[in-house]
Write an enzyme that holds these catalytic residues in place. Sequence first.
Site, PDB file in Angstrom:
ATOM      1  N   ALA A  82      -0.636  -9.064 -13.397  1.00  0.00           N
ATOM      2  CA  ALA A  82      -1.722  -9.736 -12.681  1.00  0.00           C
ATOM      3  C   ALA A  82      -1.555  -9.429 -11.189  1.00  0.00           C
ATOM      4  O   ALA A  82      -1.480 -10.324 -10.349  1.00  0.00           O
ATOM      5  CB  ALA A  82      -1.729 -11.236 -12.958  1.00  0.00           C
ATOM      6  N   HIS A  95       1.924  -7.775  -4.333  1.00  0.00           N
ATOM      7  CA  HIS A  95       2.734  -6.830  -5.112  1.00  0.00           C
ATOM      8  C   HIS A  95       2.616  -5.417  -4.525  1.00  0.00           C
ATOM      9  O   HIS A  95       3.602  -4.685  -4.428  1.00  0.00           O
ATOM     10  CB  HIS A  95       2.250  -6.772  -6.569  1.00  0.00           C
ATOM     11  CG  HIS A  95       2.426  -8.044  -7.332  1.00  0.00           C
ATOM     12  ND1 HIS A  95       1.371  -8.806  -7.769  1.00  0.00           N
ATOM     13  CD2 HIS A  95       3.555  -8.672  -7.737  1.00  0.00           C
ATOM     14  CE1 HIS A  95       1.838  -9.855  -8.424  1.00  0.00           C
ATOM     15  NE2 HIS A  95       3.144  -9.803  -8.419  1.00  0.00           N
ATOM     16  N   LYS A 151       7.556 -15.051  -0.722  1.00  0.00           N
ATOM     17  CA  LYS A 151       6.862 -16.237  -1.257  1.00  0.00           C
ATOM     18  C   LYS A 151       7.785 -17.014  -2.204  1.00  0.00           C
ATOM     19  O   LYS A 151       7.797 -18.219  -2.216  1.00  0.00           O
ATOM     20  CB  LYS A 151       5.566 -15.867  -1.968  1.00  0.00           C
ATOM     21  CG  LYS A 151       4.768 -17.116  -2.314  1.00  0.00           C
ATOM     22  CD  LYS A 151       3.464 -16.810  -2.920  1.00  0.00           C
ATOM     23  CE  LYS A 151       3.589 -16.378  -4.345  1.00  0.00           C
ATOM     24  NZ  LYS A 151       4.004 -17.458  -5.260  1.00  0.00           N
ATOM     25  N   SER A 180      -0.345 -14.423  -8.385  1.00  0.00           N
ATOM     26  CA  SER A 180      -1.077 -14.130  -9.624  1.00  0.00           C
ATOM     27  C   SER A 180      -1.789 -15.387 -10.118  1.00  0.00           C
ATOM     28  O   SER A 180      -2.868 -15.326 -10.705  1.00  0.00           O
ATOM     29  CB  SER A 180      -0.115 -13.643 -10.704  1.00  0.00           C
ATOM     30  OG  SER A 180       0.604 -12.532 -10.224  1.00  0.00           O
TER      31      SER A 180
END
Length: 281
Positions: free
Chosen positions: A32, A37, A151, A188
Amino acid sequence: MYLFKKTQALRQFLETYRSKNRSIGFVPTMGALHEGHLSLVRQSLESTQCTVCSIFVNPTQFNEASDLEKYPRTPSQDLTMLYKAGCHVVFMPSPEEVYPTGLDTRIKLDFKGLDQPMEGRFRPGHFDGVAQVVKRLLDIVEPDKLFMGQKDYQQFLIVQHMARTLSIPTEVVMSPIVREKSGLAMSSRNQRLGPEQREQAAALHQTLLQVEKWMAEFPPREVEQMALQALQQPGLEPEYFQLVDGQTLQPVSDYESPAAIVACAAIWVGGVRLIDNMILK
Ligand code: PAF
């Protein structure tokens, strides 16, 4: 871009790079994919010669079956994004490939308390699952560098601690948080938010931005209370907001003695759990 589903085939392929002394960068993901990413992939492309990205929704790190079931899965979109970003190799193993029968992949490691607070408190067993899958993937890929996002700050520290304790010869590199225009940290899980919830969720970043100002006047526990109060908004349910030592993850009692201070938070927005943080010192 090469796509591998089998461990043995991937290892054989990477051996050809390794034998030519080419450096390997690794970005583990649960798919996702989003810009966050891709920023890890780009960082790997810039500093290593072969970038491997894995897509594997790891069942052992979910402490609720419904969370695992609801986790977004967008494999064909993910592959297109990785191809466009210039990723060299994608590894998309099955659970049987990652956890073959007869292989004990569990990690018995003292995390020195890093796994206890915050995510550890609200998601028991989560970090055992993360450490297990990351160790297994590192054993398969044997990268020179491992790229992980800020994160998941607590996850980063735990993986770094694991790599150091087990003498894994991989450098663990932290990449900054990538945010949407509203300030919402890319995740995601954001795919499960409706437009109104996305707007509401932006309050988390806005609150993190306030913290530095509050720190100039109030002690840590008061700042945490103020932040939790600020997050008491329609549609939001804060779970924790903590000012912690950036190395030990223990609550800070003053702002002078710790070498690093991080504000970490988790909130629920319409049934979706989001985390975010800000490095303040
Ligand atoms: O951060 C994630 O997406 C996951 O925890 C990771 C590191 C890919 C392990 O499954």
